[in-house]
Scaffold this active site. Structure first.
Site, short mmCIF file in Angstrom:
data_model
loop_
_atom_site.label_atom_id
_atom_site.label_comp_id
_atom_site.label_asym_id
_atom_site.label_seq_id
_atom_site.Cartn_x
_atom_site.Cartn_y
_atom_site.Cartn_z
N ASP A 450 0.83 -1.21 0.00
CA ASP A 450 0.00 0.00 0.00
C ASP A 450 0.87 1.26 0.00
O ASP A 450 2.08 1.22 0.27
CB ASP A 450 -0.88 -0.04 1.26
N ASP A 514 -10.82 1.70 -3.39
CA ASP A 514 -11.39 1.37 -2.08
C ASP A 514 -12.91 1.37 -2.14
O ASP A 514 -13.56 0.98 -1.17
CB ASP A 514 -10.92 2.37 -1.03
C1 DGJ Z 1 -5.96 1.59 1.91
C2 DGJ Z 1 -6.31 0.41 1.05
O1 DGJ Z 1 -6.79 0.81 -0.17
C3 DGJ Z 1 -7.32 -0.46 1.80
O2 DGJ Z 1 -7.71 -1.53 0.98
C4 DGJ Z 1 -6.69 -0.95 3.06
O3 DGJ Z 1 -5.61 -1.79 2.77
C5 DGJ Z 1 -6.24 0.23 3.89
N1 DGJ Z 1 -5.40 1.14 3.15
C6 DGJ Z 1 -5.50 -0.24 5.11
O4 DGJ Z 1 -5.00 0.79 5.83
#
Ligand code: DGJ
Length: 713
Positions: A450, A514
């Site tokens: 991430d 997300d």
């Molecule tokens: C952002 C990501 O896009 C989510 O899927 C998740 O992994 C969160 N970060 C976790 O902090």
């Protein structure tokens, strides 16, 4: 009249033609649909350009590398100087070196006045019709050269180019189509967020009027780079447009000492007479060819369970094991433990940087959970965000100087975090050590990598470090991959903030957004599919109501929207009713039976009318077609589904597929035949008049397999 010399690059469906001279950069004569080998004209470009009034006697048409100050008035491919001198470059010597005749060459340009050398690599891939370009600038002079801009590619667009289709948005809303007219003037997009960004995808599609999804000439280009970028489309005085793409450089970011060079990211560019879908087909092939997989081949994309929206930071080993049990029972093949497992990470306010398991949450470490997951027959995946540090972490307390920073400026946090300076070897050594300890100790098959913020105060030892940071991140990924070659990496940046053809040379899938609201996802995924193939598009079935939007959709619709991508589940399976669990299991089975066909061949996107969007995957003789009804019907009878790609001389069999009949009770006789697979229909009828569609409710999906019936079979 002298017959010009040409370089003609050819692929199955495209040609790129440069007019060559020993004394200047090659002139762009043509980029478009394939020309016959003997079609090149016997007259040079200047032979058809009389000198207009109030103009230079010398004519400077668009070249592969137009430069400012010595006759060219358009956007320059290079902006550079030495302490204010050597500000105007003219490349007056040109060598062309064919690397593969007809397909790949290097153009070497020299300016003996400013002591610079430029090498431009071009390759037109025969199979994908994708032109790959990049530029290397070498300072052959004595003094340091300050580089402000170096185009990775300069592309010609025809005079009738009418609209640019570009993609942007925000967190939870990536890849939203923006369409703007091109006119006399400049269309420019810049991204200075230090990573690809949610809001400005580094690529676009350019179309003349009349081009649609399936037909008409369309051009596409994208920059294979995960940092800052600029793209410019500029009207030229001969009516054409030039399209430049490259890295946006911060002041002082690139200063080349004698002998040093700057190499741009690659640009992938393609054109097609088959409209937007033709451009997508070229990009999908090219991106697939650039990716590298453990054991050299992509394995069938496993169904994943990601823990994030199921439990967020509320991690409990016993609960996670129960989730794993439920996942395995449903047919899930990979269990990914998301954020929250490491030292001090009880919320997004602390912990980043301290990459060891938090003993308060996992007193026995992660090994028992990973073993449990493996014993259930699933692979184990782990979330990391190595480029970041929370001020509230042991790492930052011991090394506050390890964050990117500018002396005298405040450290600006986003999601309570700072960016580590990966250009410092001690930082990457620390990360390799910490991540290595995890990868040595645990059976990790995949890392969700991430990156949850944009770069600010991105200075390292007094200089802008955006570019070096991007390269260092790639390098860290590569080092991990070379030491643990079976580990796959998922690129994520708050969802789709780092999706580009650059990161995909180092990773294996992306977390598209997300937002897993299925209605929003349809638009996001359609934007994504313009540039990237479906098998790398992370697509999950989330809870209802969706956490990002609050909207509710049926399980069938959520699953059908995720189905064509790299399918997964992101909810707490323990809370599903027995019926929901059975339905989800059915969708997982369906995905597993269809994934090989969904993830090869071509993708066509189309619109049938009355809010029906469809996409077809596969080959024209064997298609899986997903038909999404996005809004309530406003026509009394639905539109037909016209499939322009099928062969009009063949007959096709239509069969509805799905975990159970999705067409809502077959309201007219023909639809019963879809379910039984007994309907045969002529290809010409399908391509011109279309397949009848049953009426349906909003936010529903039908899935058809449409395959050619071979005569006598
Ligand atoms: C952002 C990501 O896009 C989510 O899927 C998740 O992994 C969160 N970060 C976790 O902090």
């Amino acid at each position: 009249m002298m017959t010009p010399r040409y370089a003609h690059l050819m692929s199955a469906n495209c040609s790129a033609v440069l007019e060559l001279s020993d004394h200047e950069a090659p002139l762009w004569r043509y980029w478009g649909p394939r020309l016959p080998d003997d079609a090149l004209p016997g007259f040079g470009l200047r032979a058809m350009r009389a000198t207009p009034t109030f103009s230079l006697e010398d004519d400077f048409p668009l070249s592969l590398f137009p430069t400012f100050g010595v006759g060219w008035f358009g956007t320059s491919a290079l902006l550079a100087h030495r302490e204010g001198r050597d500000f105007a470059q003219a490349f007056t010597a040109c060598d062309v070196i064919w690397r593969t005749p007809g397909q790949a060459l290097t153009v070497r340009l020299t300016d003996r006045v400013t002591d610079l050398m430029v090498e431009i690599d071009l390759a037109l891939d025969a199979g994908s019709d994708v032109l790959t370009l990049s530029t290397r600038l070498t300072n052959t002079g004595l003094d340091v050269l300050d580089v402000q801009w170096l185009a990775g590619a300069v592309l010609p667009l025809p005079a009738r180019s009418a609209r640019v289709r570009h993609y942007g948005g925000r967190h939870n809303s990536e890849f939203l189509l923006q369409e703007e007219p091109l006119a006399r003037g400049i269309w420019r997009q810049e991204n200075r967020r230090g990573l690809t960004s949610h809001d400005a995808f580094p690529g676009a599609v350019v179309v003349p009027l009349g081009c649609d999804a399936h037909a008409g000439l369309a051009y596409g280009a994208q920059l294979a780079w995960s940092g800052n970028h600029t793209q410019v489309i500029e009207w030229l005085e001969d009516g054409r447009f030039q399209w430049q793409l490259g890295e946006w450089l911060a002041p002082g970011e690139v200063r080349l000492a004698r002998g040093e060079c700057l190499e741009t990211p690659q640009v992938l560019a393609t054109c097609s007479m088959a409209g937007l879908n033709g451009v997508a087909a070229g990009f999908h092939k090219a991106v697939r060819a650039r990716m590298t997989w453990p054991r050299d081949a992509m394995s069938p994309r496993p169904v994943g369970l990601n823990t994030w929206e199921g439990v967020y930071f509320d991690l409990d080993p016993a609960v996670l094991m129960q989730m794993a049990d439920a996942a395995a029972k449903a047919g899930i093949e990979r269990f990914v433990l998301d954020d929250g497992w490491f030292q001090g990470r009880r919320s997004d306010r602390a912990g980043l940087g301290d990459w060891w398991t938090d003993p308060d949450v996992f007193p026995e470490g992660l090994a028992p959970l990973a073993r449990h997951v493996n014993d259930l027959g699933m692979a184990f995946g782990l979330w990391i965000e190595p480029e970041m540090v929370n001020p509230d972490s042991d790492l930052f307390r011991s090394h506050p100087d390890w964050a990117l920073q500018i002396a005298g400026r405040p450290l600006l946090t986003a999601r309570n975090q700072l960016v580590l300076d990966l250009t410092r070897p001690e930082v990457t050594a620390y990360l390799l050590d910490r991540l290595g300890a995890l990868l040595d100790a645990l059976p990790v098959s995949c890392l969700k990598w991430d990156h949850n913020r944009a770069l600010t105060t991105a200075g390292s030892r007094g200089h802008a470090a955006y570019r070096r940071q991007t390269l260092a991140a790639y390098d860290l990924m590569d080092q991990i991959r070379s030491r643990w070659p079976d580990v796959e990496i998922e690129a994520c940046a708050g969802g789709g903030g780092r999706i580009d053809a650059g990161i995909l040379q180092h990773t294996h899938r992306v977390w598209t957004s997300d937002c897993i609201d299925a209605v929003s996802r349809v638009a996001i995924q359609r934007g994504f599919l313009q540039f990237f193939p479906p098998e790398i598009m992370g697509a999950h079935v989330g809870a209802s109501p969706a956490h990002s939007t609050g909207r509710s959709q049926s399980l069938d619709f959520r699953a059908a929207v995720a189905l064509p991508g790299h399918f997964g589940v992101e909810l707490d399976l323990r809370h599903l009713t027995t019926g929901e669990a059975a339905d989800l299991t059915g969708w997982i089975e369906l995905y597993r039976s269809l994934r090989d066909r969904l993830h090869q061949g071509q993708v066509w996107l189309g619109e049938a009318g009355d809010s029906i969007l469809w996409q077809a995957h596969g080959h024209k003789d064997d298609l899986l077609v997903l038909v999404y009804r996005m809004a309530p019907m406003t026509w009394k009878w639905p539109p037909t589904l016209i499939l322009p790609m099928v062969d009009p001389d063949q007959t096709y069999r239509v069969e509805e597929v799905g975990p159970r009949p999705l067409s809502g009770g077959a309201p007219a006789p023909v639809f019963a035949d879809y379910r039984s697979g007994s309907l045969e229909i002529h290809g010409a009828w399908l391509a011109r008049q279309g397949l009848p569609l049953p009426p349906g409710k909003a936010e529903t999906c039908l899935i058809y397999q449409i395959s050619r019936v071979d005569p006598g079979v």
